[in-house]
Enzyme design. Structure first.
Site, PDB file in Angstrom:
ATOM      1  N   GLY A  96      84.801  29.446 106.488  1.00 38.81           N
ATOM      2  CA  GLY A  96      86.040  28.822 106.050  1.00 38.81           C
ATOM      3  C   GLY A  96      86.743  29.707 105.055  1.00 38.81           C
ATOM      4  N   THR A 134      81.200  30.849 103.602  1.00 38.77           N
ATOM      5  CA  THR A 134      80.625  31.138 104.918  1.00 38.77           C
ATOM      6  C   THR A 134      79.199  30.591 104.934  1.00 38.77           C
ATOM      7  OG1 THR A 134      81.971  33.123 105.236  1.00 38.77           O
ATOM      8  CG2 THR A 134      79.947  32.951 106.535  1.00 38.77           C
ATOM      9  N   VAL A 135      78.834  29.974 106.036  1.00 43.14           N
ATOM     10  CA  VAL A 135      77.498  29.388 106.162  1.00 43.14           C
ATOM     11  C   VAL A 135      76.656  30.267 107.082  1.00 43.14           C
ATOM     12  CG1 VAL A 135      76.156  27.365 106.841  1.00 43.14           C
ATOM     13  CG2 VAL A 135      78.417  27.073 105.810  1.00 43.14           C
ATOM     14  N   ASP A 163      85.051  16.085  97.782  1.00 48.43           N
ATOM     15  CA  ASP A 163      85.539  16.995  98.824  1.00 48.43           C
ATOM     16  C   ASP A 163      85.153  16.492 100.220  1.00 48.43           C
ATOM     17  OD1 ASP A 163      87.002  19.213  99.607  1.00 48.43           O
ATOM     18  OD2 ASP A 163      85.275  20.551  99.614  1.00 48.43           O
TER      19      ASP A 163
END
Length: 404
Positions: free
Chosen positions: A37, A41-42, A151
């Site tokens: 995103g 980052t994942v 969020d």
């Protein structure tokens, strides 16, 4: 999912160079990118100490991040890690390496809600509500522990292999900010498009903010598209702060008036007009879902859910002949020039025989081109007041039959 080449074009440079497949972050061995995103980052990684796969979310902190902010973020991450719930993706660890913050989560095979919406579009109401109930149950437990998510958005909801919604992050990722970022700074964290009006105006975190964000997410599941579709984040924040968000008018007809009302209340600009807690919103959705579960089962067998429910009730209850006073009131209202569709709808709903008659009529072959109609308000609009008057008149004849 692409690996090193695509990732190196999107992730900001660290002081030690760009992260790549097979690199290590702490003791964790990076294996592939799971998602990315604007702010993080994942990665799928391997933990050699525990001999298990994990998911690592790497935030864009970098050397420009404020040391005090990173320390505060680390404290908050520890607090979130203490909240336990089956619908919360657990945080195993939170750490900072070379001023680079990262979170270590349980790795769960599945897809995020935003990916599901992009692939499938709008969800059936009963499915959307079931997923949101999973989310709200988790958030309610977090609120009880003093943790506000801040969020809630589709990319922070994971749908696992069993179809259960699992909530991630709880806003801790949004607390870390690159000093060189051009994104708007939102006090308390959050994402433009999902912020509550009071969050957009800089109020401190409160449970009411999660209620609003949950309303936005549920609206998107029902609509299949963003409720605030703005490429400019500043414009998105402005709209939320100054406009009353509302569900699109062209939703699936199965999104009935009651569900619309629930979502609308969650989206109220004034926090006092919303559900006061996420538990209150959850309770309301649970009440709505009770009849919808029956309708969903009937739809799976090819029957009209509402009619199937009514017919089964008629076989076990004695309150189904149309009541004379109900018919008389409908006759009076249908010939009035001042009555609204809503008032006629509410009156019809008071008498199950009238409801059954109307729904049978609008789902007959004559109206087949309209598709399946499951709400009385839509049926009233379709048939018109004259049709309602004639329908009620035909039921008056039952009063003169020997076997009512």
């Amino acid at each position: 999912m692409s690996e090193q080449p695509a990732f190196s074009n999107t992730l900001s440079m660290l002081s030690t160079g760009a992260l790549r497949v097979s690199d290590k972050l702490g003791r964790f061995e990076l294996r592939k990118v799971l998602g990315r995103g604007a702010q993080s980052t994942v990665w799928l990684a391997f933990d050699p100490r525990m001999e298990r796969e994990v998911a690592i979310k790497v935030m864009r902190g970098g050397s420009g991040s404020d040391t005090q902010a990173l320390t505060q973020w680390l404290d908050e991450a520890r607090s979130v890690g203490r909240v336990k719930h089956p619908n919360i993706v657990p945080v195993y660890e939170a750490d900072i390496q070379d001023n680079q913050p990262f979170l270590v989560f349980e790795y769960i095979a599945g897809t995020t809600l935003d990916q599901a919406l992009k692939q499938r579009g709008a969800m059936a109401p009963h499915e959307a509500v079931a997923l949101m109930m999973d989310v709200l149950d988790a958030v309610a437990v977090a609120h009880a522990a003093g943790v506000i998510h801040r969020d809630l958005k589709p990319s922070n909801v994971l749908i696992d292999a069993a179809g259960r919604a699992r909530v991630m992050d709880f806003g801790i990722a949004a607390r870390v900010r690159d000093a060189n970022s051009t994104e708007p700074m939102v006090p308390g964290g959050g994402t433009p498009g999902y912020l509550s009006p009071e969050a957009a105006n800089g109020s401190p975190p409160a449970p009411s903010m999660d209620v609003f964000s949950a309303g936005v997410v549920l609206a998107e599941m029902l609509a299949g598209k963003p409720l605030v579709n703005e490429s400019d984040p500043y414009r998105a924040i402005y709209r939320v702060a100054h406009e009353q968000l509302a569900l699109p008018a062209d939703l699936n007809p199965a999104v009935d008036d009651r569900l619309r009302a629930i979502v609308s209340r969650a989206l109220a600009r004034d926090p006092q007009q919303r559900f006061l807690t996420v538990r209150a919103l959850l309770d309301e959705l649970e009440q709505w879902a009770k009849p919808s579960a029956v309708e969903a089962q009937a739809e799976a067998t090819g029957a009209s859910g509402t009619l199937d429910f009514l017919l089964r009730r008629m076989r076990h209850k004695s309150d189904f002949p149309a009541l004379s006073d109900s018919v008389v009131r409908i006759q009076s209202m249908a010939t009035s020039e001042t009555e609204s569709v809503n008032s006629v709808t509410n009156e019809i709903l008071k008498d199950v025989a009238l409801t059954n008659k109307l729904l049978r009529m609008v789902n007959s072959a004559h109206y087949a081109h309209q598709g399946s109609i499951n709400t009385v308000s839509r049926a009233v609009n379709l048939v018109g007041f004259n049709g309602i008057r004639n329908m009620a008149l035909s039921l008056v004849l039952l009063e003169h039959m020997q076997d009512k």
